[in-house]
Write an enzyme that holds these catalytic residues in place. Structure first.
Site, PDB file in Angstrom:
ATOM      1  N   GLY A 121       0.840  -1.200   0.000  1.00  9.80           N
ATOM      2  CA  GLY A 121       0.000   0.000   0.000  1.00  9.80           C
ATOM      3  C   GLY A 121       0.864   1.235   0.000  1.00  9.80           C
ATOM      4  CB  CYS A 122       0.364   4.496   1.623  1.00 12.98           C
ATOM      5  SG  CYS A 122       1.266   6.022   1.956  1.00 12.98           S
ATOM      6  CG  PHE A 123       5.969   4.980  -0.739  1.00 12.55           C
ATOM      7  CD1 PHE A 123       5.510   6.200  -0.295  1.00 12.55           C
ATOM      8  CD2 PHE A 123       6.453   4.910  -2.038  1.00 12.55           C
ATOM      9  CE1 PHE A 123       5.533   7.334  -1.095  1.00 12.55           C
ATOM     10  CE2 PHE A 123       6.485   6.036  -2.862  1.00 12.55           C
ATOM     11  CZ  PHE A 123       6.017   7.241  -2.382  1.00 12.55           C
ATOM     12  CD1 TRP A 124       5.016   8.582   2.233  1.00 13.71           C
ATOM     13  CD2 TRP A 124       2.991   9.360   2.785  1.00 13.71           C
ATOM     14  NE1 TRP A 124       4.751   9.663   1.436  1.00 13.71           N
ATOM     15  CE2 TRP A 124       3.524  10.164   1.748  1.00 13.71           C
ATOM     16  CE3 TRP A 124       1.743   9.661   3.288  1.00 13.71           C
ATOM     17  CZ2 TRP A 124       2.835  11.246   1.220  1.00 13.71           C
ATOM     18  CZ3 TRP A 124       1.051  10.735   2.758  1.00 13.71           C
ATOM     19  CH2 TRP A 124       1.594  11.523   1.736  1.00 13.71           C
ATOM     20  CB  CYS A 125       1.721   2.769   5.878  1.00 18.27           C
ATOM     21  SG  CYS A 125       0.327   3.907   5.882  1.00 18.27           S
TER      22      CYS A 125
END
Length: 180
Positions: free
Chosen positions: A17-21
């Site tokens: 999913g979102c790479f920030w997470c």
């Protein structure tokens, strides 16, 4: 943290999913020396975030994890990966929808391929409908600088305050020995 022999590090490339997470989770894992946000798995060379967000490039948001295999195994990296995202959602993680948010493992060698395939088979045998893609590591493109260490730099950003703390809580709950 500096290693006497940086070539002793191994690399894992995953997308959940979102790479920030994902980046936030693995930055808190003992034995991980670097986490870089980026893009992989698509056809467009040197894609931008805006291009990847359209879904037209074929790239997934991924992280490259450089880790010390004497401190944490590739198998344990995958345990954390599977526990901190939803590997049963095709092309989506929560409200993030599109192929760029797919669950994917890009293996660097046959050993990683075997470990990942075994892990996926174990999850499926336990009734988990895993849709995680398993593919050879393609070219990894580093994301723009403002995406690196995003949560650390932007802890009050709305998406971060909503999506990342539950993942960090899972990490600490199930992998307390591996956390920094």
């Amino acid at each position: 943290m500096t290693l006497a022999n940086p070539s002793a590090l191994s690399r894992a490339i995953v997308g959940g999913g979102c790479f920030w997470c994902s980046e936030s989770v693995f930055r808190a894992v003992r034995g991980v020396h670097a986490v870089v946000n980026g893009y992989a798995g698509g056809a467009r060379p040197n894609p931008s975030y805006e291009q990847v967000c359209t879904g037209a490039t074929g790239h997934a948001e991924v992280i490259a994890i450089d880790f010390d295999p004497t401190q944490i195994s590739y198998e344990r990296i995958l345990d954390i990966f599977f526990a901190t995202h939803d590997p049963t959602s095709l092309n989506r993680q929560g409200n993030d929808i599109g192929t760029q948010y797919r669950s994917v493992i890009f293996y660097e060698n046959d050993a990683q391929k075997s470990i990942a395939a075994t892990k996926i088979a174990e999850l499926k045998a336990n009734g988990v409908n895993v849709v995680t893609e398993l593919s050879p590591a393609p070219t990894f493109y580093r994301a723009e600088e403002y995406h690196q260490n995003f949560y650390e730099k932007n802890p009050e950003q709305g998406y971060c305050t909503f999506a990342i703390p539950p993942k960090l809580a899972k990490l600490k709950q199930y992998f307390s020995e591996e956390t920094i």
